[in-house]
Design an enzyme around this catalytic site. Structure first.
Site, PDB file in Angstrom:
ATOM      1  N   ASP A   2       0.831  -1.202   0.000  1.00  0.00           N
ATOM      2  CA  ASP A   2       0.000   0.000   0.000  1.00  0.00           C
ATOM      3  C   ASP A   2       0.869   1.257   0.000  1.00  0.00           C
ATOM      4  O   ASP A   2       1.987   1.240   0.507  1.00  0.00           O
ATOM      5  CB  ASP A   2      -0.898  -0.020   1.247  1.00  0.00           C
ATOM      6  CG  ASP A   2      -2.121   0.855   1.052  1.00  0.00           C
ATOM      7  OD1 ASP A   2      -2.348   1.328  -0.074  1.00  0.00           O
ATOM      8  OD2 ASP A   2      -2.841   1.068   2.046  1.00  0.00           O
ATOM      9  N   HIS A  19       3.333   3.841  -8.667  1.00  0.00           N
ATOM     10  CA  HIS A  19       3.179   2.428  -9.050  1.00  0.00           C
ATOM     11  C   HIS A  19       4.462   1.924  -9.716  1.00  0.00           C
ATOM     12  O   HIS A  19       4.892   0.801  -9.485  1.00  0.00           O
ATOM     13  CB  HIS A  19       1.986   2.263  -9.995  1.00  0.00           C
ATOM     14  CG  HIS A  19       0.664   2.548  -9.343  1.00  0.00           C
ATOM     15  ND1 HIS A  19       0.332   2.074  -8.092  1.00  0.00           N
ATOM     16  CD2 HIS A  19      -0.417   3.264  -9.766  1.00  0.00           C
ATOM     17  CE1 HIS A  19      -0.889   2.485  -7.776  1.00  0.00           C
ATOM     18  NE2 HIS A  19      -1.359   3.211  -8.769  1.00  0.00           N
ATOM     19  N   LEU A 113      11.785 -19.743  -4.401  1.00  0.00           N
ATOM     20  CA  LEU A 113      10.686 -18.957  -3.819  1.00  0.00           C
ATOM     21  C   LEU A 113       9.414 -19.067  -4.662  1.00  0.00           C
ATOM     22  O   LEU A 113       9.451 -18.939  -5.885  1.00  0.00           O
ATOM     23  CB  LEU A 113      11.103 -17.475  -3.771  1.00  0.00           C
ATOM     24  CG  LEU A 113      10.001 -16.504  -3.325  1.00  0.00           C
ATOM     25  CD1 LEU A 113       9.833 -16.543  -1.810  1.00  0.00           C
ATOM     26  CD2 LEU A 113      10.303 -15.081  -3.790  1.00  0.00           C
TER      27      LEU A 113
HETATM   28  C1  IPE Z   1      -1.028   0.233  -3.659  1.00  0.00           C
HETATM   29  O1  IPE Z   1      -0.871   1.622  -3.660  1.00  0.00           O
HETATM   30  C2  IPE Z   1      -0.943  -0.343  -5.043  1.00  0.00           C
HETATM   31  C3  IPE Z   1      -2.151  -0.967  -5.606  1.00  0.00           C
HETATM   32  C4  IPE Z   1      -3.324  -1.136  -5.049  1.00  0.00           C
HETATM   33  C5  IPE Z   1      -1.984  -1.445  -6.947  1.00  0.00           C
HETATM   34  P1  IPE Z   1      -2.144   2.547  -3.678  1.00  0.00           P
HETATM   35  O2  IPE Z   1      -2.490   2.831  -5.100  1.00  0.00           O
HETATM   36  O3  IPE Z   1      -3.236   1.921  -2.874  1.00  0.00           O
HETATM   37  O4  IPE Z   1      -1.593   3.859  -2.996  1.00  0.00           O
HETATM   38  P2  IPE Z   1      -2.382   4.830  -2.000  1.00  0.00           P
HETATM   39  O5  IPE Z   1      -3.039   3.994  -0.959  1.00  0.00           O
HETATM   40  O6  IPE Z   1      -3.370   5.575  -2.834  1.00  0.00           O
HETATM   41  O7  IPE Z   1      -1.321   5.719  -1.449  1.00  0.00           O
HETATM   42 MG    MG Z   2      -4.044   2.168  -1.015  1.00  0.00          MG
END
Ligand code: IPE
Ligand code: MG
Length: 227
Positions: A2, A19, A113
Site C-alpha cells: 500500500d 506504481h 521462492l
Molecule cells: C497500492 O498503492 C498499489 C495498488 C493497489 C496497486 P495505492 O495505489 O493503494 O496507494 P495509495 O493507498 O493511494 O497511497
Molecule cells: Mg491504497
C-alpha cells in the site's frame, strides 16, 4: 503493497510514478525472501475492489504488470522462483493474461521462492468459490456433507497449494486486512509499517523479520516452545 499513490503525491508526481517505483520493489523483495530462506511471498497487486479506480490508472497498472513479467522473468527464473497467481485473471487485459501464462509456464518446475501474485483477488470471493465448488460436488453426489471439513474445504480453495500465512505485512500505516487472504491469515502475525510500499527496502524488510522473531506464536495454545 500500500501507499504507491501517497508516495508519489508527497513528491508532487502522478500516482502512476508511485506504481512504477513500487513495481521495482517486487523483484528486490523476492530476492530478500530468497536470501532469508522464506519459501512463499504473496503480493496483493490488484483487489476485486480496485476496479473502482479510474480506468487510466487500472490500464497503467496492468501494463506495468505485463512489462514486469516480460522483463524480469528470466532473472526470476535464474533464481528458480516459481510464479503463481490467485484471483480471476479472465477480467484482465488479454496481453497481461498472456504474459502471466508465459511466466507460469517458464517457472513451473522451479523449486525456489514461490512468488504468488494476487490479481483481481478477494479473500471473500476465494472462500465463496470454495463453498460453490463443494456445494456443486454435493449436488452431483460426488461428495457428502459429512465429508466437508477443514481439509476438504482447504482443498477446494484456490490457494490449496500454499501454506498458511506466517507473517502479513501492510505498508503505509493502514491497519486493515482489506480482503486479503482472509482464510489463510487465520494465525498470521501482523506487521504494520509506516513507510509507503515504494520505500520498502532492505531495512524495512529486516525490521519485519526482527518484529516477527519477537512474537510468541501459540496458535490458540497456552505456551509455545521457547526459541
Ligand atoms: C497500492 O498503492 C498499489 C495498488 C493497489 C496497486 P495505492 O495505489 O493503494 O496507494 P495509495 O493507498 O493511494 O497511497
Ligand atoms: Mg491504497
Amino acid at each position: 503493497m500500500d501507499g504507491n499513490g501517497r508516495w508519489a503525491k508527497r513528491r508532487g508526481l502522478p500516482r502512476s510514478m508511485g506504481h512504477r517505483e513500487g513495481c521495482k520493489r517486487i523483484k528486490e523483495t523476492a530476492f530478500l525472501c530468497e536470501e532469508f530462506n522464506i519459501k512463499v511471498m504473496s503480493l496483493f497487486c490488484f483487489s476485486t475492489e480496485n476496479w473502482k479506480r479510474d480506468q487510466k490508472e487500472i490500464d497503467y497498472l496492468f501494463k506495468l504488470l505485463e512489462s514486469f513479467f516480460r522483463d524480469e522473468i528470466d532473472e526470476l527464473n535464474e533464481h528458480r522462483a516459481k510464479v503463481m497467481t490467485l484471483g480471476d485473471l479472465t477480467r484482465l487485459p488479454a496481453s497481461a493474461q498472456e504474459a502471466i501464462r508465459q511466466a507460469k509456464e517458464i517457472t513451473k518446475n522451479n523449486d525456489g521462492l514461490i512468488l504468488n501474485i494476487c490479481l483481481n483477488y478477494g479473500g471473500q470471493d476465494e472462500i465463496v468459490n470454495a463453498a460453490i465448488e463443494l456445494a456443486t460436488k454435493v449436488k452431483k453426489g460426488i461428495l457428502s456433507i459429512a465429508d466437508i471439513n477443514k481439509s476438504t474445504f482447504e482443498s477446494a480453495m484456490e490457494s490449496h497449494a500454499l501454506p498458511p500465512i506466517d507473517v502479513l505485512v501492510r505498508t503505509s500505516g493502514e491497519m486493515r486486512i482489506s480482503n486479503f487472504m482472509l482464510y489463510e491469515a487465520a494465525y498470521a502475525e501482523f506487521v504494520f509499517i509506516d513507510d509507503h510500499w515504494p520505500d520498502f527496502k532492505r531495512p524495512q524488510f529486516l525490521r519485519v523479520l526482527e518484529e516477527y522473531s519477537k512474537r510468541d506464536r501459540r496458535f490458540g495454545g497456552i505456551k509455545y516452545e521457547s526459541k
